[in-house]
Write an enzyme that holds these catalytic residues in place. Structure first.
Site, PDB file in Angstrom:
ATOM      1  CG  LEU A 180     -10.028  -1.522   0.879  1.00  0.00           C
ATOM      2  CD1 LEU A 180     -10.694  -0.243   1.369  1.00  0.00           C
ATOM      3  CD2 LEU A 180     -10.978  -2.272  -0.058  1.00  0.00           C
ATOM      4  N   GLY A 181      -5.628  -2.806  -0.797  1.00  0.00           N
ATOM      5  CA  GLY A 181      -4.485  -2.837  -1.712  1.00  0.00           C
ATOM      6  C   GLY A 181      -4.330  -4.229  -2.327  1.00  0.00           C
ATOM      7  CD  GLU A 193      -1.534  -6.369   3.128  1.00  0.00           C
ATOM      8  OE1 GLU A 193      -0.997  -5.345   2.663  1.00  0.00           O
ATOM      9  OE2 GLU A 193      -2.746  -6.423   3.372  1.00  0.00           O
ATOM     10  N   GLY A 239       0.820  -1.208   0.000  1.00  0.00           N
ATOM     11  CA  GLY A 239       0.000   0.000   0.000  1.00  0.00           C
ATOM     12  C   GLY A 239       0.852   1.255   0.000  1.00  0.00           C
ATOM     13  CB  SER A 240      -0.091   4.792  -0.545  1.00  0.00           C
ATOM     14  OG  SER A 240      -1.050   4.931   0.476  1.00  0.00           O
ATOM     15  CB  THR A 241       1.128   3.768   4.700  1.00  0.00           C
ATOM     16  OG1 THR A 241      -0.185   4.281   4.458  1.00  0.00           O
ATOM     17  CG2 THR A 241       1.723   4.466   5.909  1.00  0.00           C
ATOM     18  CE  LYS A 288      -2.934  -5.425   6.442  1.00  0.00           C
ATOM     19  NZ  LYS A 288      -2.590  -4.327   5.518  1.00  0.00           N
ATOM     20  CG  ASP A 313       0.513  -4.496   6.070  1.00  0.00           C
ATOM     21  OD1 ASP A 313       0.391  -3.594   5.214  1.00  0.00           O
ATOM     22  OD2 ASP A 313       0.176  -5.674   5.875  1.00  0.00           O
ATOM     23  N   GLY A 314       0.316  -1.278   6.564  1.00  0.00           N
ATOM     24  CA  GLY A 314      -0.707  -0.240   6.667  1.00  0.00           C
ATOM     25  C   GLY A 314      -2.042  -0.881   7.003  1.00  0.00           C
TER      26      GLY A 314
END
Ligand code: 5RP
Length: 228
Positions: free
Chosen positions: A97-98, A104, A26-28, A95, A82-83
Site C-alpha cells: 500500500l506504499g 520490495e 513506507g512510514s515505518t 504489502k 521492511d514494513g
C-alpha cells in the site's frame, strides 16, 4: 514513543557494521532510516550499504547519510528490513500500500533475513481483512485484469490518486486494489492463480518470506519467528 518508531529501533539490533541491507518503503521505514542515520552519525554503526526499494526510500536514505547500492552490485543482502500492511499468525503478509511491492519482493528474495517491523494494528487473523490487496499490472488492458480479478471473488478497482489519474509505481505501472469482504480464504491458492496471469506484474501477498516480525504494542515489543 510512537509504536512504529519502537519497532524500528528494536530492529536495529539485527543490523551490524559492514552489513549490506535492503531498505523497504513506507512510514515505518522512514523512521527506521532516520534511526539508522543517527547510528551512522554517532559511529555506533559503520560501513553499511543499502539497497532501497523505492525512489522515496532512496532519497530518505541519502538524506540520512546511508550509502546506496543495487542488486546488480550485491547478489546477496545480509538482511532486508521492511514494513507491512497486514501480518497473520504464520508471518504471511500483505504489502504494497506504499506502492513498492515489486521492488520490495525482489529485494526480500535476495536477503538472508527478511525482518518486518509493524505496530500491533497490522496484526490480522486473515490476510485481506484489514484492507485491500494491491496488485501491480501492466498499463495495457487494465480493465481486462480488473474483470478477471473480480471473478476471483473480490471488489477490484484501479487505484486512483487524488487528481483522478492512475496511481503509478516507481516502475511506471498502475495498481489495482482488491477488497475481499471476509478476508482471503486461501492466500496460497490465490497467489498461485494471480502469479500465472499474463499482464499482472506482481501481487502484494508475501507468503512464507518473513523470517522475523517485530511487533510494537503499547505494552512492549514482541517478536514472531518463522519455523524454518
Ligand atoms: C510499501 C509497503 C509498506 O511496508 C506498507 O504499506 C506499510 O507501510 P507503513 O509503514 O506506512 O504502515 O508495503 O509498499
Amino acid at each position: 514513543m510512537d509504536l512504529k518508531r519502537q519497532a524500528a529501533l528494536h530492529a536495529l539490533q539485527y543490523v551490524h557494521s559492514g552489513n549490506i541491507i535492503g531498505l523497504g518503503s513506507g512510514s515505518t521505514m522512514t523512521l527506521f532510516i532516520e534511526e539508522l542515520g543517527a547510528l551512522l552519525k554517532s559511529g555506533e554503526l559503520s560501513d553499511i550499504v543499502a539497497v532501497p526499494t523505492s525512489e522515496e526510500t532512496a532519497e530518505q536514505a541519502r538524506q540520512a547519510g546511508v550509502k546506496l547500492s543495487t542488486l546488480d552490485e550485491y547478489e546477496r543482502l545480509d538482511i532486508a528490513i521492511d514494513g507491512a500492511d497486514e501480518v497473520d499468525n504464520n508471518l504471511n503478509l500483505v504489502k504494497g500500500l506504499g506502492r513498492a511491492l515489486l521492488r520490495e519482493k525482489v529485494v526480500a528474495t535476495h536477503a538472508d533475513e527478511f525482518v518486518i517491523i509493524v505496530d500491533n494494528t497490522k496484526l490480522v487473523t486473515r490476510l485481506g481483512e484489514r484492507g485491500p490487496l494491491p496488485i501491480e499490472v501492466v498499463s495495457f488492458a487494465v480493465d481486462s485484469q480488473i474483470r478477471w480479478l473480480t471473478e476471483l471473488g473480490c471488489v477490484a478497482e484501479l487505484w486512483l490518486s487524488e487528481n483522478g489519474s492512475a496511481m503509478l509505481t516507481d516502475n511506471g505501472n498502475p495498481l489495482v486494489r482488491c477488497w475481499f469482504e471476509d478476508g482471503i480464504d486461501n492466500p496460497e491458492y490465490l497467489a498461485s492463480l494471480i502469479k500465472c496471469r499474463v499482464g499482472i506484474v506482481e501481487h502484494g501477498l508475501f507468503l512464507d518470506m518473513a523470517t522475523k516480525v517485530i511487533v510494537a504494542h503499547e505494552t512492549g515489543i514482541t517478536e514472531m519467528e518463522s519455523a524454518a
